[in-house]
Design an enzyme around this catalytic site. Structure first.
Site, mmCIF file in Angstrom:
data_model
loop_
_atom_site.group_PDB
_atom_site.id
_atom_site.type_symbol
_atom_site.label_atom_id
_atom_site.label_comp_id
_atom_site.label_asym_id
_atom_site.label_seq_id
_atom_site.Cartn_x
_atom_site.Cartn_y
_atom_site.Cartn_z
ATOM 1 N N LYS A 192 0.864 -1.176 0.000
ATOM 2 C CA LYS A 192 0.000 0.000 0.000
ATOM 3 C C LYS A 192 0.908 1.236 0.000
ATOM 4 C CE LYS A 192 -2.092 2.990 3.156
ATOM 5 N NZ LYS A 192 -1.628 4.057 2.310
ATOM 6 N N GLU A 268 9.920 1.098 10.609
ATOM 7 C CA GLU A 268 10.908 2.163 10.470
ATOM 8 C C GLU A 268 10.155 3.434 10.799
ATOM 9 O OE1 GLU A 268 14.112 -0.232 8.781
ATOM 10 O OE2 GLU A 268 14.027 1.709 9.766
ATOM 11 N N CYS A 302 13.152 10.792 8.175
ATOM 12 C CA CYS A 302 13.115 10.178 9.494
ATOM 13 C C CYS A 302 14.445 10.407 10.211
ATOM 14 C CB CYS A 302 12.805 8.690 9.380
ATOM 15 S SG CYS A 302 13.810 7.837 8.171
ATOM 16 N N GLU A 399 9.125 15.445 16.881
ATOM 17 C CA GLU A 399 9.591 15.369 15.489
ATOM 18 C C GLU A 399 8.849 16.431 14.672
ATOM 19 O OE1 GLU A 399 8.561 11.809 13.287
ATOM 20 O OE2 GLU A 399 10.595 11.714 12.458
#
Lengths: 500, 512
Positions: A192, A268, A302, A399
């Site tokens: 996906k 991840e 990331c 973040e």
């Protein structure tokens, strides 16, 4: 960063979005529901096209096809491992053939700078596929000197049907990284892609068919997280799920995996990666790497170096030069030559980043440059630098995923290590020093899956990548990545007499 | 040998077989010089030597004859290419792999040319060269291309306050001496792992068959390997071969050939500079057929196993042990096969067996055949040269062979199948293991325990169960005892082409 000097051609004009359907069994399908969803260009906010919107029923169809392709006796299961590698290698060749098309498409859909898309995203995708292709016929079990009159060996078998959920920041590279490893080990996949960025995945689907992978080996179902993504995480006939995205969603996926059928999980996730610059560092080198480490791809990485710890004695100089560097950007359409910063991916991210920038101002950080939006169309944010940031501020803890650099001061080595590790994240870290002992000691002490010394963001395909703590579970790429896509079977055969 | 790529077996659609490949008519031999630094050189001495077509006994062409000064020049080039800071040493491992892949692509492009050259120079059937030798070359190159950036050292948890890691470095300049039975394939078996691991190479192809090696030199240049990475010096054993084995600046030597010469190579390597040595030598390989075997399968495998490549294989199944109960039937069927084996022009698509490589081998084989007759073996068929002259020998089968006969002890390297009888498993294990050779062994049985027992008891580097010549790039190949030292192919080959360096860094005690 080895493809930096490569000549970049002009992006394609009049790019057609030929593939917009669901890809199952090497065929193109409409969604079972009949629904479609729009896909946008974040630089212009214009709709690019509509794509079939997959939901649970489409995932079910895809899983059925993937399961069929995985049966003992199927073309995929009986194929020589070296031939699997051959197919992956040929896929790399086709991606190289279509490099310009894919780079243009990736740039338009994800807002990434075209030269980066061409050099880095496409270059890495090609290298990763070739790397994974090479492993296919080298995934070896062992024969084992076990006790007793037996002959024991292990087989490193494919796990089965693997669900793979891909994010929007590096749509093509992360798709390739996941399918490359999975297919190299002999699995079949249901992918996906992110709803924001499905287009390059669908073009790759057409190449999968062209190369000649058997039907059902790769299936791609575009759609949304709560529908298609959730269907994958909780599917009773998917053996493993791999997800790259936010820590928040990663937790939801792992929970669903546990609750459904204990499917294997690799994640991840996010990071708040520290970069530690000692007074004896090569300052030019540190500034440039730290800068690119947080600003690359509009901060949407990331591994973003979003907590920069600088030793007291060089702090002011470091801030001054970092600010100078941050002011050098030309914002605009990522396809346009000379543009050095593109838009954020969408409104949701854009607003979240601006909110965090405001919190920085409110909580007392010093705004050195930037600090707000740019332009009147597209999701552009000015490159922003905060100094005098302290550990308690939101911009030091959360973040941001935007073009915002936090620079903090430190005094002692032991102290900065503690502060760097004081987070639930643990993805990456950077250490800048010329001292041998300091480099080794600090890298050993940091709770991060990837540590860079005197550099940042260097992710060669041969190296395993992944996070400590809540930045993820498991590793991708390198030899270690293979473990996540194999299931070990121990076979023990009784024999009349064993001899060493 | 697994001759197909398994397309049908792999469940892919049953396509009509494509037309057979054709040899290149009137092929011009373009590359006949010494290849150093990606350039073509004449020999320092000015000498040349002739290479012949064993089918027609005609001279194909003359090739520059290397000697010690040419080897010295090649080694100099290989050393320069190996210097720290050189283009080859600084290349990403991934790119080394890419070059090997591209070399495979060029071999595929020029497959018909290479197969034609190989057939002209060795006498092997063209279709075998095309489908077996060239297939093996291409697959082996691609296999090792994939290893290049996966050659990993370790970080190691030693005692004390240190950091310890290993680097798996290339050894340096590697010498390769290759034989005449599979000239191109045996060369690729050495080049692929050597280059994959980052070494540079000096090659001496067999004097009987230098042509495909030299053509490969042209492809190496075309692909873009840096100059000096691969160097090829045609010439003879006592001159070029000896110069390589004793060269003080060659760090490793790989030799495929006879056990007799292998011993000389290892001796010279030791006496000079202790260069690392890998050897692939002869064999007198047992093929054990149990009473419960699938007899048709065993007969066919044993037949191909000994007669393939005119019997000129180190893996030749040259001692067939058949269990008493099925002995008579096995002999009868094997003779039928041998009588049907088409011998003739290697360019004829029907030919399965071409000529022997040269007069010396031809004479040796006929001598061993005579010994078989004299020592009391029963000649079932063949037993002499073909009537039309030349280097062709009739497929020959001996039965009632006993262990003490020369044909049961010495490597024949010709189309001669000795069949022996055995009574039980323990006996045949002892007899199979009784020679100094130990390259391969084959076992035909349907019984699980028997298969595993024999596999573990036989002193051979490769044991085949219910198959023969099943050789794959992924699986290590090499000999026990005097059939060789070390392994080629598979991950294991990498160990033969790397030198391990341990690095230990002491950390300051004030920062434990």
């Amino acid at each position: 960063m080895s493809s930096n000097m490569q000549e970049v051609p002009a992006p394609l004009t009049n790019l057609k979005f030929q593939y917009t359907k669901i890809f199952i069994n090497n065929e193109w399908h409409n969604s079972v529901s009949g629904k479609k969803f729009p896909v946008f260009n974040p630089a212009t906010e214009e709709k690019l096209c509509e794509v079939e919107e997959g939901d649970k029923e489409d995932v079910d169809k895809a899983v059925k096809a993937a399961r069929e392709a995985f049966q003992i006796g199927s073309p995929w299961r009986t194929m020589d491992a070296s031939e699997r590698g051959r197919l992956l290698y040929k896929l790399a060749d086709l991606i190289e053939r279509d490099r310009l098309l894919l780079a243009t498409m990736e740039s338009i859909n994800s807002g990434k700078l075209f030269p980066n898309a061409y050099r880095m995203d496409l270059g890495n995708s090609i290298n990763i596929l070739r790397y994974c292709a090479g492993w296919a016929d080298k995934i070896q079990g062992r024969t084992i000197p076990s006790d007793g009159n037996v002959f024991t060996y292990t087989r490193s078998e494919p796990i089965g049907v693997c669900g793979q959920i891909i994010p929007w920041n590096f749509p093509l590279v992360l798709l390739i990284s996941k399918i490359g490893s999975a297919l190299s080990c002999g699995n079949t996949v249901v992918v996906k892609p992110a709803e924001q960025t499905p287009l390059t995945a669908l073009h790759v689907a057409s190449l999968i068919k062209e190369v000649g992978f058997p039907p059902g080996v790769v299936n791609i179902v575009p759609g949304y997280g709560p529908t298609a993504g959730a269907a994958i995480s909780s599917h009773m006939d998917i053996d493993k799920v791999a997800f790259t995205g936010s820590t928040q969603v990663g937790k939801v996926i792992k929970e669903a995996a546990g609750k459904s059928n204990l499917k294997r999980v690799t994640l991840e996730l996010g990071g708040k990666s520290p970069c530690i610059v000692f007074a004896d560092a090569d300052l030019d080198n540190a500034i440039e790497f730290a800068h690119r480490g947080v600003f690359y791809h509009q901060g949407q990485c990331c591994i973003a170096a979003s907590r920069l710890f600088v030793e007291e004695s060089i702090y002011d100089e470091f801030v001054r030069r970092s600010v100078e560097r941050a002011k050098k950007y030309v914002l605009g359409n990522p396809l346009t030559p000379g543009v050095s910063q593109g838009p954020q991916i969408n409104k949701e991210q854009y607003e979240k980043i601006l909110d965090l920038i405001e919190s920085g101002k409110k909580e007392g950080a010093k705004l050195e440059c930037g600090g707000g939006p740019w332009g009147n169309k597209g999701y552009f944010i000015q490159p922003t630098v905060f100094s005098n940031v302290t550990d308690e501020m939101r911009i030091a803890k959360e973040e941001i995923f935007g073009p915002v650099q936090q620079i903090m001061k430190f005094k002692s080595l032991d102290d900065v290590i503690k502060r760097a590790n004081n987070t639930f994240y643990g993805l990456a870290a950077g250490v800048f020093t010329k001292d041998l002992d300091k480099a080794i000691t600090v890298s050993n002490a940091l709770q991060a899956g990837v540590v860079w010394v005197n550099c940042y963001s260097m992710l060669p395909t041969q190296c395993p990548f992944g996070g400590f703590k809540m930045s993820g579970n498991g590793r991708e790429l390198g030899e270690y990545g293979l473990h996540e896509y194999t299931e070990i079977k121990t076979v023990t055969v009784k024999i009349s007499q064993k001899n060493s | 040998m697994a001759t197909t790529n398994g397309a049908l077996e792999n469940g892919q659609p049953d396509r009509k077989s494509p037309a057979l490949p054709r040899p290149v008519r009137n092929l011009e031999v373009k590359f006949t010089k010494i290849f150093i630094n990606n350039e073509w050189n004449e020999s320092k001495s000015g000498k040349k030597f002739a290479t012949y077509n064993p089918s027609t006994l005609e001279k194909i062409c003359e090739v520059e004859e290397g000697d010690k000064p040419d080897v010295d020049k090649a080694v100099e080039a290989a050393q320069a290419a190996f210097q720290r800071g050189s283009a080859w040493r600084r290349l990403d491992a991934l790119s080394r792999g890419r070059l090997l892949h591209q070399l495979a692509d060029l071999m595929e492009r020029d497959r018909a040319i290479l197969a034609t050259l190989e057939t002209m120079d060795t006498g092997k059937p063209f279709l075998h060269a095309f489908f077996i030798d060239l297939e093996g070359c291409i697959k082996t190159l691609r296999y090792f291309a994939g290893w290049a950036d996966k050659i990993q050292g370790r970080t190691i948890p030693t005692d004390d306050n240190v950091v310890c890691f290993t680097r798996h470095e290339p050894i340096g300049v590697c010498g390769a001496i290759t034989p005449w039975n599979f000239p191109l394939l045996m060369l690729v078996w050495k080049l692929a792992p050597a280059l994959c691991c980052g070494n540079t190479v000096v090659v001496k192809p067999a004097e009987q068959t230098p042509l495909t090696a030299l053509y490969l030199g042209s492809l190496i240049k075309e692909v873009g390997f840096p100059p000096g990475v691969v160097n090829i010096v045609p010439g003879f054993g006592p001159t070029v071969g000896a110069a390589i084995s004793s060269h003080p600046q060659i760090n490793k030597i790989a030799f495929t050939g006879s056990t007799e010469v292998g011993k000389l190579v290892k001796e010279a390597a030791s006496r000079s500079n202790l260069k690392r040595v890998t050897l692939e030598l002869g064999g007198k390989n047992p093929c054990i057929v149990c009473a419960d075997a699938d007899l048709d399968l065993a007969v066919e495998c044993a037949h191909q196993g000994v007669f393939f490549n005119q019997g000129q294989c180190c893996t030749a199944a040259s001692r067939v042990f058949v269990e008493e109960q099925v002995y008579g039937e096995f002999v009868r069927r094997s003779v039928e096969y041998a009588k049907k084996r088409p011998v003739g022009d290697p360019f004829d698509v029907r030919t399965e067996q071409g000529p022997q490589i040269d007069q010396k081998q031809f004479d040796k084989i006929l001598d061993l055949i005579e010994s078989g007759k004299k020592e009391g073996a029963r000649l079932e068929c063949g037993g002499s040269a073909l009537e039309d002259g030349g280097l062709f020998i009739k497929p020959t089968v001996f039965s009632e062979v006993t262990d003490s006969m020369r044909i049961a002890k010495e490597e024949i390297f010709g189309p001669v199948q000795p069949i022996l009888k055995f009574k039980n498993i323990e006996e045949v294990i002892k007899r199979a293991n009784s020679l100094e050779y130990g390259l391969t062994a084959a076992v035909f049985t349907k019984n699980l325990d028997k298969a595993l027992k024999l596999a573990s008891a036989l002193e051979s580097g490769t044991v085949w169960i219910n198959c023969y010549n099943a050789i794959y790039a992924q699986a290590p190949f090499g000999g026990f005892k005097m059939s060789g030292n070390g392994r080629e192919l598979g991950e294991y080959a990498l160990a033969e082409y790397t030198e391990v360096k341990t690095v230990t860094i002491k950390l300051d005690d004030k920062n434990p």
